[in-house]
Design an enzyme around this catalytic site. Sequence first.
Site, PDB file in Angstrom:
ATOM      1  N   SER A 133       2.650 -10.322  15.433  1.00 28.09           N
ATOM      2  CA  SER A 133       1.293  -9.788  15.580  1.00 28.09           C
ATOM      3  C   SER A 133       0.336 -10.955  15.565  1.00 28.09           C
ATOM      4  CB  SER A 133       0.984  -8.842  14.411  1.00 28.09           C
ATOM      5  OG  SER A 133      -0.391  -8.501  14.374  1.00 28.09           O
ATOM      6  N   TYR A 146       0.970  -6.754   5.364  1.00 26.42           N
ATOM      7  CA  TYR A 146       1.408  -6.783   6.760  1.00 26.42           C
ATOM      8  C   TYR A 146       1.242  -8.191   7.325  1.00 26.42           C
ATOM      9  CZ  TYR A 146       1.737  -5.529  11.723  1.00 26.42           C
ATOM     10  OH  TYR A 146       2.103  -5.449  13.044  1.00 26.42           O
TER      11      TYR A 146
END
Length: 238
Positions: A133, A146
């Site tokens: 990401s 995350y």
Amino acid sequence: MQKVVLITGGTSGIGLGLAEAFLGDGAAVAVCGRSRTALDSFSRAHPEALAVQADVTVPEARDAVLDAITHRFGRLDVLVNNAGTFVERDFAADDATAALEQEIDLNLTAPIQLTGEALQRWPALEAIVFVTSGFALVSPTRAPTYGAVKAGLHGFAEGLRRQLAPRGTHVLEVLPPTTDTPMNAGRAGPKLSPDEVAAVTLRALRQRRPMALPGQTKLMPTLLRIAPQTLGRMVARL
């Protein structure tokens, strides 16, 4: 020769976009996921592909996926570690560690383990792909764990790339921005389509790049170098 590709979490979102892109490129595709309903839907749409129900955090399930690929195709050429989850955690307000082990297992530990297990069976893999990401470079305020696990996977991909270079195995990291997936269904603002992420990924594989930076993430390495505080403020709004 037709390439054999395994995509974890390949029945929805970016994983589905990748599966369909590889199929369109002439590859033999296997996907795995936890939802029987999603797997059945994928199989109806793509009967030529292999769909295996598996939770990649479970060692026996990972073995079953690799066994199924061996039985169906006899080999694996490209491993795409895509399965993951996004969990918002506010450490300033809550007891934010509920189900933390499951988040780390799915997003970090399982792709590392599956990569090692696949390399044990097929030491000369053509490519290994990690879908991380943009948050691997700058952690999101609303989901710091995350960011942490994606940064960990980013670090693993970087070191693995150097280890496997003598074998000729291409290690590619894909860093998508906010993408139009079920995970982001409730998020406002611009979103990249899974098909766009997949197109950039396949192009990066063909060109043997170390990183695929779809959409606005292509600016992140430069901003991180010359204007890290500005980038941090931008990410804080996401």
